[in-house]
Motif scaffolding. Structure first.
Motif, PDB file in Angstrom:
ATOM      1  N   GLN A   1       0.946  -1.012  -0.152  1.00  0.00           N
ATOM      2  CA  GLN A   1       0.095  -0.002   0.063  1.00  0.00           C
ATOM      3  C   GLN A   1       0.925   1.267  -0.065  1.00  0.00           C
ATOM      4  N   LEU A   2       2.230   1.148   0.230  1.00  0.00           N
ATOM      5  CA  LEU A   2       2.996   2.368   0.532  1.00  0.00           C
ATOM      6  C   LEU A   2       3.346   2.910  -0.843  1.00  0.00           C
ATOM      7  N   PRO A   3       3.757   4.065  -1.197  1.00  0.00           N
ATOM      8  CA  PRO A   3       4.122   4.550  -2.353  1.00  0.00           C
ATOM      9  C   PRO A   3       5.698   4.012  -2.622  1.00  0.00           C
ATOM     10  N   PHE A   4       5.998   3.604  -3.876  1.00  0.00           N
ATOM     11  CA  PHE A   4       7.379   3.242  -4.073  1.00  0.00           C
ATOM     12  C   PHE A   4       8.362   4.054  -4.630  1.00  0.00           C
ATOM     13  N   PHE A   5       9.609   3.960  -4.179  1.00  0.00           N
ATOM     14  CA  PHE A   5      10.617   5.070  -4.481  1.00  0.00           C
ATOM     15  C   PHE A   5      11.781   4.033  -4.317  1.00  0.00           C
ATOM     16  N   ALA A   6      12.881   4.456  -4.927  1.00  0.00           N
ATOM     17  CA  ALA A   6      14.145   3.378  -5.042  1.00  0.00           C
ATOM     18  C   ALA A   6      14.650   3.405  -3.537  1.00  0.00           C
ATOM     19  N   ALA A   7      14.835   4.433  -3.127  1.00  0.00           N
ATOM     20  CA  ALA A   7      15.417   4.306  -1.481  1.00  0.00           C
ATOM     21  C   ALA A   7      14.614   4.497  -0.440  1.00  0.00           C
ATOM     22  N   MET A   8      13.432   3.733  -0.544  1.00  0.00           N
ATOM     23  CA  MET A   8      12.294   4.094   0.453  1.00  0.00           C
ATOM     24  C   MET A   8      12.745   3.215   1.718  1.00  0.00           C
ATOM     25  N   HIS A   9      13.756   2.401   1.775  1.00  0.00           N
ATOM     26  CA  HIS A   9      14.055   1.905   2.767  1.00  0.00           C
ATOM     27  C   HIS A   9      14.543   2.553   4.121  1.00  0.00           C
ATOM     28  N   ARG A  10      15.026   3.510   3.703  1.00  0.00           N
ATOM     29  CA  ARG A  10      15.528   4.461   4.894  1.00  0.00           C
ATOM     30  C   ARG A  10      14.379   4.953   5.736  1.00  0.00           C
ATOM     31  N   PHE A  11      12.986   5.045   4.829  1.00  0.00           N
ATOM     32  CA  PHE A  11      12.046   5.809   5.405  1.00  0.00           C
ATOM     33  C   PHE A  11      10.787   4.780   5.607  1.00  0.00           C
ATOM     34  N   LEU A  12      10.882   3.765   5.794  1.00  0.00           N
ATOM     35  CA  LEU A  12       9.697   2.777   6.029  1.00  0.00           C
ATOM     36  C   LEU A  12       9.115   2.959   7.313  1.00  0.00           C
ATOM     37  N   PRO A  13       9.701   3.184   8.347  1.00  0.00           N
ATOM     38  CA  PRO A  13       9.186   3.491   9.534  1.00  0.00           C
ATOM     39  C   PRO A  13       8.160   4.791   9.304  1.00  0.00           C
ATOM     40  N   ALA A  14       8.570   5.776   8.692  1.00  0.00           N
ATOM     41  CA  ALA A  14       7.848   6.828   9.004  1.00  0.00           C
ATOM     42  C   ALA A  14       6.552   6.726   7.581  1.00  0.00           C
ATOM     43  N   LEU A  15       6.916   5.949   6.559  1.00  0.00           N
ATOM     44  CA  LEU A  15       5.869   5.835   5.586  1.00  0.00           C
ATOM     45  C   LEU A  15       4.800   4.713   6.326  1.00  0.00           C
ATOM     46  N   PHE A  16       5.239   3.545   7.044  1.00  0.00           N
ATOM     47  CA  PHE A  16       4.125   2.797   7.740  1.00  0.00           C
ATOM     48  C   PHE A  16       3.403   3.697   8.667  1.00  0.00           C
ATOM     49  N   GLN A  17       3.846   4.702   9.455  1.00  0.00           N
ATOM     50  CA  GLN A  17       3.283   5.488  10.208  1.00  0.00           C
ATOM     51  C   GLN A  17       2.376   6.349   9.562  1.00  0.00           C
TER      52      GLN A  17
END
Length: 121
Positions: free
Chosen positions: A44-60
């Motif tokens: 359900q998250l928007p995808f972008f190449a370096a999203m691994h750095r922001f997964l906690p914020a994206l899930f929140q």
């Protein structure tokens, strides 16, 4: 504790501090490659190449609870890093601005419980 060279530790500390202050996600270090999440939530998250750095914020941002478990350092066993601190910083700042934009633009629909009370997801 991280066992990298001092320049990488300093750069990581600055980057994590900036990300944590701007996004207020409570995550101490997003550099750890160990992340556990539900597949349906991730999709359900928007995808972008370096999203691994922001997964906690994206899930929140998308209404999911995030928990953190401390892990020990695992040094690189093979290969070499493809970019240095300056390259990581440039990519990270642009992505951070994108996540801030997503955070401001994402509004979750309210869910109605059985007793008719509205709750955020």
């Amino acid at each position: 504790m991280r066992c990298d060279v001092w320049s990488k530790r300093v750069a990581t500390r600055i980057a994590n501090g900036l990300r944590r202050k701007v996004l207020k996600d409570g995550c101490v270090d997003t550099g750890c490659g160990i992340k556990v999440f539900r597949r349906d939530a991730f999709l359900q998250l928007p995808f972008f190449a370096a999203m691994h750095r922001f997964l906690p914020a994206l899930f929140q941002i998308h209404g999911y609870r995030v928990d953190y478990v401390e892990v020990n350092h695992r040094p690189r066993r093979r290969g070499l890093s493809k970019y240095g601190n300056l390259g990581r910083a440039a990519i990270g700042v642009v992505d951070l601005l994108g996540v801030v934009w997503l955070k401001r633009r994402t509004h979750l629909p309210s869910a109605t419980t059985e007793d008719g009370v509205e709750q955020a997801r």
